[in-house]
Motif scaffolding. Structure first.
Motif, mmCIF file in Angstrom:
data_model
loop_
_atom_site.group_PDB
_atom_site.id
_atom_site.type_symbol
_atom_site.label_atom_id
_atom_site.label_comp_id
_atom_site.label_asym_id
_atom_site.label_seq_id
_atom_site.Cartn_x
_atom_site.Cartn_y
_atom_site.Cartn_z
ATOM 1 N N HIS A 105 0.831 -1.205 0.000
ATOM 2 C CA HIS A 105 0.000 0.000 0.000
ATOM 3 C C HIS A 105 0.872 1.264 0.000
ATOM 4 O O HIS A 105 0.624 2.194 -0.778
ATOM 5 N N ASP A 106 1.869 1.302 0.860
ATOM 6 C CA ASP A 106 2.735 2.486 0.948
ATOM 7 C C ASP A 106 3.463 2.742 -0.373
ATOM 8 O O ASP A 106 3.627 3.893 -0.778
ATOM 9 N N GLN A 107 3.883 1.682 -1.059
ATOM 10 C CA GLN A 107 4.570 1.855 -2.342
ATOM 11 C C GLN A 107 3.616 2.327 -3.447
ATOM 12 O O GLN A 107 4.023 3.064 -4.340
ATOM 13 N N LEU A 108 2.361 1.914 -3.363
ATOM 14 C CA LEU A 108 1.388 2.285 -4.395
ATOM 15 C C LEU A 108 0.652 3.595 -4.086
ATOM 16 O O LEU A 108 -0.067 4.111 -4.936
ATOM 17 N N ALA A 109 0.862 4.131 -2.901
ATOM 18 C CA ALA A 109 0.101 5.308 -2.444
ATOM 19 C C ALA A 109 0.226 6.503 -3.387
ATOM 20 O O ALA A 109 -0.749 7.223 -3.601
ATOM 21 N N GLU A 110 1.398 6.725 -3.954
ATOM 22 C CA GLU A 110 1.572 7.882 -4.834
ATOM 23 C C GLU A 110 0.871 7.721 -6.179
ATOM 24 O O GLU A 110 0.438 8.695 -6.770
ATOM 25 N N SER A 111 0.764 6.484 -6.650
ATOM 26 C CA SER A 111 0.173 6.272 -7.976
ATOM 27 C C SER A 111 -1.301 5.876 -7.928
ATOM 28 O O SER A 111 -1.947 5.798 -8.971
ATOM 29 N N THR A 112 -1.818 5.609 -6.724
ATOM 30 C CA THR A 112 -3.241 5.269 -6.587
ATOM 31 C C THR A 112 -3.835 6.154 -5.500
ATOM 32 O O THR A 112 -3.105 6.741 -4.709
ATOM 33 N N ASP A 113 -5.131 6.225 -5.461
ATOM 34 C CA ASP A 113 -5.783 6.982 -4.387
ATOM 35 C C ASP A 113 -6.498 6.022 -3.437
ATOM 36 O O ASP A 113 -7.467 6.370 -2.793
ATOM 37 N N TRP A 114 -5.982 4.794 -3.347
ATOM 38 C CA TRP A 114 -6.608 3.770 -2.534
ATOM 39 C C TRP A 114 -6.410 4.029 -1.054
ATOM 40 O O TRP A 114 -5.339 4.446 -0.612
ATOM 41 N N ALA A 115 -7.442 3.704 -0.294
ATOM 42 C CA ALA A 115 -7.300 3.612 1.160
ATOM 43 C C ALA A 115 -6.592 2.283 1.447
ATOM 44 O O ALA A 115 -6.600 1.362 0.613
ATOM 45 N N TYR A 116 -6.014 2.176 2.616
ATOM 46 C CA TYR A 116 -5.355 0.926 3.018
ATOM 47 C C TYR A 116 -6.315 -0.256 2.873
ATOM 48 O O TYR A 116 -5.932 -1.331 2.390
ATOM 49 N N THR A 117 -7.571 -0.060 3.270
ATOM 50 C CA THR A 117 -8.550 -1.154 3.213
ATOM 51 C C THR A 117 -8.823 -1.604 1.774
ATOM 52 O O THR A 117 -9.120 -2.770 1.542
ATOM 53 N N THR A 118 -8.699 -0.694 0.831
ATOM 54 C CA THR A 118 -8.874 -1.051 -0.582
ATOM 55 C C THR A 118 -7.748 -1.970 -1.031
ATOM 56 O O THR A 118 -7.980 -2.988 -1.694
ATOM 57 N N THR A 119 -6.519 -1.611 -0.674
ATOM 58 C CA THR A 119 -5.371 -2.454 -1.015
ATOM 59 C C THR A 119 -5.541 -3.833 -0.391
ATOM 60 O O THR A 119 -5.342 -4.857 -1.052
ATOM 61 N N LYS A 120 -5.918 -3.885 0.870
ATOM 62 C CA LYS A 120 -6.107 -5.162 1.568
ATOM 63 C C LYS A 120 -7.201 -5.988 0.899
ATOM 64 O O LYS A 120 -7.025 -7.194 0.680
#
Length: 124
Positions: A30-45
């Motif tokens: 999630h932390d690595q994708l945070a800049e390129s996505t607007d996902w919340a942590y729960t979305t990544t999970k």
């Protein structure tokens, strides 16, 4: 040969991060994708848990908690996209596009060989 799955953009992004860094936690991905996505942590999970159910990821516990590993190689993940791009966008045979990868550093020589073999075998 196992049937190669279609991947969504989100699934590909998660796999790409795991191919790059190896086995990882949801938080690290999630932390690595945070800049390129607007996902919340729960979305990544949620994405990663669904990918486990689809057999794209494997989840296991270690001293850091739940770890996830990719169950597809990079070439297996790319084969459908390469075929689609080659045939629909470039109007070329999928195998012709492999030479583009050979000129870049996106894939190792072994991965290029595997991609070429998968394109030849994939019965789409």
């Amino acid at each position: 040969m196992k049937r190669l799955p279609e991947l969504s953009k989100a699934e590909y992004e998660i796999l790409r991060e795991l191919w790059r860094c190896g086995d990882s936690t949801v938080r690290a991905v999630h932390d690595q994708l945070a800049e390129s996505t607007d996902w919340a942590y729960t979305t990544t999970k949620t994405h990663m848990d669904r990918m486990v159910k689809r057999g794209l990821l494997k989840r296991y516990k270690d001293s850091e908690g739940n770890q996830y590993s990719a169950q597809l190689s990079k070439p297996e993940g790319l084969v459908k996209m390469v075929r689609y791009f080659a045939e629909r966008v470039l109007e070329l045979d999928g195998k012709s596009v492999v030479s583009m990868f050979a000129k870049s550093e996106a894939l190792s020589p072994q991965e290029i060989k595997q991609l070429r073999e998968l394109l030849e075998k994939d019965d789409d």
